[in-house]
Scaffold this motif. Structure first.
Motif, PDB file in Angstrom:
ATOM      1  N   SER A 252      -5.031  10.163  -7.684  1.00  0.00           N
ATOM      2  CA  SER A 252      -4.184   9.065  -8.153  1.00  0.00           C
ATOM      3  C   SER A 252      -2.706   9.423  -8.000  1.00  0.00           C
ATOM      4  O   SER A 252      -2.322  10.574  -8.239  1.00  0.00           O
ATOM      5  CB  SER A 252      -4.511   8.786  -9.625  1.00  0.00           C
ATOM      6  OG  SER A 252      -3.738   7.739 -10.113  1.00  0.00           O
ATOM      7  N   PRO A 253      -1.857   8.483  -7.534  1.00  0.00           N
ATOM      8  CA  PRO A 253      -2.072   7.046  -7.359  1.00  0.00           C
ATOM      9  C   PRO A 253      -2.611   6.623  -5.995  1.00  0.00           C
ATOM     10  O   PRO A 253      -2.608   5.429  -5.693  1.00  0.00           O
ATOM     11  CB  PRO A 253      -0.670   6.488  -7.582  1.00  0.00           C
ATOM     12  CG  PRO A 253       0.220   7.538  -6.995  1.00  0.00           C
ATOM     13  CD  PRO A 253      -0.438   8.850  -7.343  1.00  0.00           C
ATOM     14  N   ARG A 254      -3.056   7.572  -5.189  1.00  0.00           N
ATOM     15  CA  ARG A 254      -3.680   7.171  -3.936  1.00  0.00           C
ATOM     16  C   ARG A 254      -4.943   6.359  -4.247  1.00  0.00           C
ATOM     17  O   ARG A 254      -5.680   6.678  -5.176  1.00  0.00           O
ATOM     18  CB  ARG A 254      -4.023   8.394  -3.085  1.00  0.00           C
ATOM     19  CG  ARG A 254      -2.809   9.107  -2.506  1.00  0.00           C
ATOM     20  CD  ARG A 254      -3.212  10.381  -1.786  1.00  0.00           C
ATOM     21  NE  ARG A 254      -3.627  11.421  -2.723  1.00  0.00           N
ATOM     22  CZ  ARG A 254      -4.260  12.546  -2.371  1.00  0.00           C
ATOM     23  NH1 ARG A 254      -4.555  12.756  -1.095  1.00  0.00           N
ATOM     24  NH2 ARG A 254      -4.592  13.436  -3.271  1.00  0.00           N
ATOM     25  N   PRO A 255      -5.225   5.312  -3.467  1.00  0.00           N
ATOM     26  CA  PRO A 255      -6.328   4.412  -3.817  1.00  0.00           C
ATOM     27  C   PRO A 255      -7.707   4.910  -3.394  1.00  0.00           C
ATOM     28  O   PRO A 255      -7.848   5.623  -2.392  1.00  0.00           O
ATOM     29  CB  PRO A 255      -5.969   3.134  -3.060  1.00  0.00           C
ATOM     30  CG  PRO A 255      -5.238   3.625  -1.851  1.00  0.00           C
ATOM     31  CD  PRO A 255      -4.443   4.827  -2.314  1.00  0.00           C
ATOM     32  N   ILE A 256      -8.694   4.525  -4.173  1.00  0.00           N
ATOM     33  CA  ILE A 256     -10.095   4.764  -3.830  1.00  0.00           C
ATOM     34  C   ILE A 256     -10.852   3.457  -3.995  1.00  0.00           C
ATOM     35  O   ILE A 256     -10.727   2.777  -5.011  1.00  0.00           O
ATOM     36  CB  ILE A 256     -10.752   5.826  -4.743  1.00  0.00           C
ATOM     37  CG1 ILE A 256      -9.999   7.153  -4.693  1.00  0.00           C
ATOM     38  CG2 ILE A 256     -12.218   6.049  -4.331  1.00  0.00           C
ATOM     39  CD1 ILE A 256     -10.565   8.213  -5.640  1.00  0.00           C
ATOM     40  N   LEU A 257     -11.634   3.094  -2.987  1.00  0.00           N
ATOM     41  CA  LEU A 257     -12.545   1.955  -3.079  1.00  0.00           C
ATOM     42  C   LEU A 257     -13.953   2.491  -3.259  1.00  0.00           C
ATOM     43  O   LEU A 257     -14.499   3.154  -2.372  1.00  0.00           O
ATOM     44  CB  LEU A 257     -12.473   1.098  -1.802  1.00  0.00           C
ATOM     45  CG  LEU A 257     -13.551   0.010  -1.668  1.00  0.00           C
ATOM     46  CD1 LEU A 257     -13.463  -1.001  -2.802  1.00  0.00           C
ATOM     47  CD2 LEU A 257     -13.464  -0.683  -0.300  1.00  0.00           C
TER      48      LEU A 257
END
Length: 321
Positions: A252-257
Motif C-alpha cells: 500500500s498505496p500501490r493497488p491490488i485487485l
C-alpha cells in the motif's frame, strides 16, 4: 496359656496374573508406538508428494494461439535456481510488462485459467506478457515446490530480469499460489506498480492448518500437525514466511485487485476478503459467481479481461500523474 494361632488363609497373587498384565501393557505400548510410527510414515509420504508433485510438461505453445514469443532463461533471486519462460510481444508498442505467476502443480501456460488466451487479450491492448515456470515446474530447475516461500525469490528474479531488459512499468498477475507469491514479491520489489491476485491464500501456515484435509484426504488429527511439522524440515523453510496478509502494508498505496470465485472450495473467498480489509482504499475485490478454484476467467472471460485491463490502465495512469 497359649493363644490359638490365626488360621485364616493368606491370599497370595498368582505369578501368572502379574505376568499377564505386563504382557498386555507391553503389547499396548508396542501397538501405540507402531501406530505413531505409521502416522509419521504416512505424513512423510504425503509431505513428499505435496512438495514433489508430478511435474507437468509444456504441452502448449504461444504459437498454437498464433502469438509470437521467445524463450528466456534467468536466475531466481537465490542465485542458484535457473528458471525458464517466454516473452510474448504485443503487435503495438508496449505500455506495460505483466508477469504471470502460475499456481501449485502448474507451469507457465497454466491450463486452469488458461493463461495463453488471457495473454492474447492483453497483448492486443499493448501489454507485454512474461510467463515462466517456478522452481520444480515446467522446464525450470529446483528440487521441490515450497508453495510460495522460495517461489517469492523466483518471482523477484523474473521482476529483476524484466526491469533489466525493458523500461515499461511492471505489473503482476498471479493465480492461487502464484497470487499469494505475487503479493509477497511485490512487498519486496518497488518496481511492481500493481498486482492482480486471483484466488490467493492469506497465510500459508494458517490456511494449511485448517484446510490440509482438502489436499490430503486424511483426518485433521493427527496428520495435519504432523505434516506441518515435517514439511518445513524436509524443505528447509518456515511456512510463516508465506504470509501475504502480513506484508500488505509494504505494498500500500500501490493497488491490488483481488479476484475470487464465491464457490471456491479449495481456497475460500474469505481469504481475499480478509486482505482487502487491510486497505479498502487501495485494494479491491471482484467476487465472481460460480464454483471451482481459479475458474473466474473461464466462467466470466469477457468481464475478467475488462476488469484486468481497466485495473492495469488505472495503475499506469496513477504512475504518470
Amino acid at each position: 496359656m497359649l493363644e490359638p494361632m490365626n488360621s485364616s488363609p493368606v491370599t497370595r497373587k498368582r505369578p501368572g496374573t502379574w505376568i499377564n498384565k505386563k504382557i498386555v501393557w507391553t503389547a499396548g505400548i508396542i501397538i501405540i508406538l507402531l501406530g505413531f510410527a505409521a502416522c509419521i510414515g504416512i505424513s512423510v509420504f504425503v509431505g513428499t508428494n505435496l512438495t514433489k508433485p508430478v511435474k507437468k510438461e509444456i504441452e502448449v505453445l504461444p504459437s498454437d494461439y498464433e502469438m509470437a514469443y521467445k524463450d528466456i532463461e534467468f536466475m531466481s533471486k537465490d542465485e542458484e535456481t535457473k528458471l525458464s519462460g517466454w516473452v510474448l510481444e504485443p503487435s503495438v508498442p508496449a505500455k506495460m510488462n505483466v508477469i504471470f505467476a502460475h499456481g501449485y502443480k502448474g507451469n507457465r501456460y497454466e491450463e486452469n485459467i488458461p493463461f495463453l488466451p488471457l495473454a492474447s487479450n492483453l497483448l492486443a491492448d499493448g501489454y507485454r506478457v512474461i510467463m515462466f515456470d517456478f522452481r520444480y515446474a515446467g522446464e525450470s530447475e529446483g528440487e521441490m515446490t515450497t508453495v510460495g516461500v522460495k517461489e517469492k525469490l523466483d518471482l523477484i528474479g523474473a521482476i529483476d530480469w524484466t526491469t533489466a531488459n525493458y523500461e515499461e512499468p511492471v505489473g503482476l498477475l498471479g493465480i492461487s499460489m502464484g497470487a499469494s507469491t505475487s503479493i509477497l514479491a511485490a512487498a519486496d520489489s518497488e518496481a511492481v506498480i500493481a498486482v492482480v491476485a486471483d484466488s490467493p491464500f492469506s497465510d500459508l501456515h494458517d490456511y494449511l492448518k485448517v484446510n490440509m484435509p482438502v489436499w490430503t484426504d486424511l483426518p485433521n488429527f493427527p496428520f495435519t500437525p504432523l505434516i506441518l511439522t515435517i514439511i518445513p524440515m524436509m524443505a528447509d523453510i518456515d511456512l510463516e514466511e508465506a504470509s501475504p496478509i502480513s506484508v500488505l502494508d509494504k505494498i500500500s498505496p500501490r493497488p491490488i485487485l483481488f479476484i475470487h470465485n464465491k464457490g471456491d472450495e479449495s481456497i475460500p473467498y474469505t481469504e481475499s476478503e480478509m486482505m482487502v480489509k487491510k486497505d479498502p482504499e487501495h485494494f479491491t475485490l471482484w467476487l465472481t459467481e460460480g464454483k471451482g478454484h481459479v475458474k473466474s476467467f473461464e466462467q466470466n472471460s469477457k468481464e475478467y479481461v475488462e476488469e484486468v485491463k481497466g485495473f492495469f490502465d488505472d495503475a499506469l495512469a496513477g504512475v504518470k500523474k
